[in-house]
Write a protein that holds these residues in place. Structure first.
Motif, short mmCIF file in Angstrom:
data_model
loop_
_atom_site.label_atom_id
_atom_site.label_comp_id
_atom_site.label_asym_id
_atom_site.label_seq_id
_atom_site.Cartn_x
_atom_site.Cartn_y
_atom_site.Cartn_z
N THR A 192 145.05 23.68 -12.85
CA THR A 192 146.40 23.21 -13.12
C THR A 192 146.90 24.00 -14.30
O THR A 192 146.15 24.80 -14.88
N ILE A 242 140.33 22.00 -8.28
CA ILE A 242 141.71 22.47 -8.32
C ILE A 242 142.61 21.34 -7.83
O ILE A 242 142.40 20.80 -6.74
N HIS A 243 143.59 20.99 -8.64
CA HIS A 243 144.55 19.95 -8.27
C HIS A 243 145.43 20.45 -7.12
O HIS A 243 145.87 21.59 -7.13
N ALA A 244 145.68 19.60 -6.17
CA ALA A 244 146.58 19.92 -5.06
C ALA A 244 147.39 18.68 -4.71
O ALA A 244 147.17 17.60 -5.27
N HIS A 295 141.86 17.11 -4.04
CA HIS A 295 141.22 17.96 -5.05
C HIS A 295 140.31 18.93 -4.33
O HIS A 295 139.52 18.52 -3.47
N HIS A 308 149.84 23.59 -3.80
CA HIS A 308 149.47 23.75 -5.20
C HIS A 308 150.56 24.57 -5.88
O HIS A 308 150.97 25.61 -5.36
N TRP A 336 154.25 17.23 -3.86
CA TRP A 336 154.34 18.37 -4.77
C TRP A 336 155.61 18.36 -5.62
O TRP A 336 155.58 18.79 -6.77
#
Length: 106
Positions: free
Chosen positions: A25, A36-38, A88, A5, A44
């Protein structure tokens, strides 16, 4: 499994102080987004280029060990028209689940 992240250094510092990370984000909280976006290790850099290229403040890359999470991680398509899935995280990330933090050069 390890997921990643991108965070502002300020958001990560706040998470270290509070014990949990809750930024979904850039500019959006977990409460606003619902997760939470990952990214996976192969994703990445593309996320950084697409969404963080113009960010002037210091950024860090959080490496998260999903075995240390007590909330679900779900592979999902982030938006219509995109076929690639992204992890996510459906809840706050305990600071202890972040096993590495790397500064990202501007």
């Amino acid at each position: 499994m390890r997921i990643f992240h991108i965070a502002t250094a300020a958001d990560w510092q706040a998470a270290e102080e509070s014990g949990s990370y809750t930024t979904s984000t850039l500019g959006r909280t977990l409460a606003e987004e619902g997760f939470i976006h990952a990214s996976r290790s192969d994703q990445w850099e593309g996320v950084r280029a697409a969404f963080y290229a113009d960010v002037a403040e210091p950024l860090v890359l959080l490496e998260i060990d999903t075995d240390l999470l007590d909330v679900p991680v779900v592979e999902e398509v982030p938006a219509p028209g995109i076929s690639e899935t992204f992890p996510h995280v459906y809840g706050a990330i305990p600071a202890a689940a972040v096993v590495d933090v790397r500064p990202l050069e501007a």
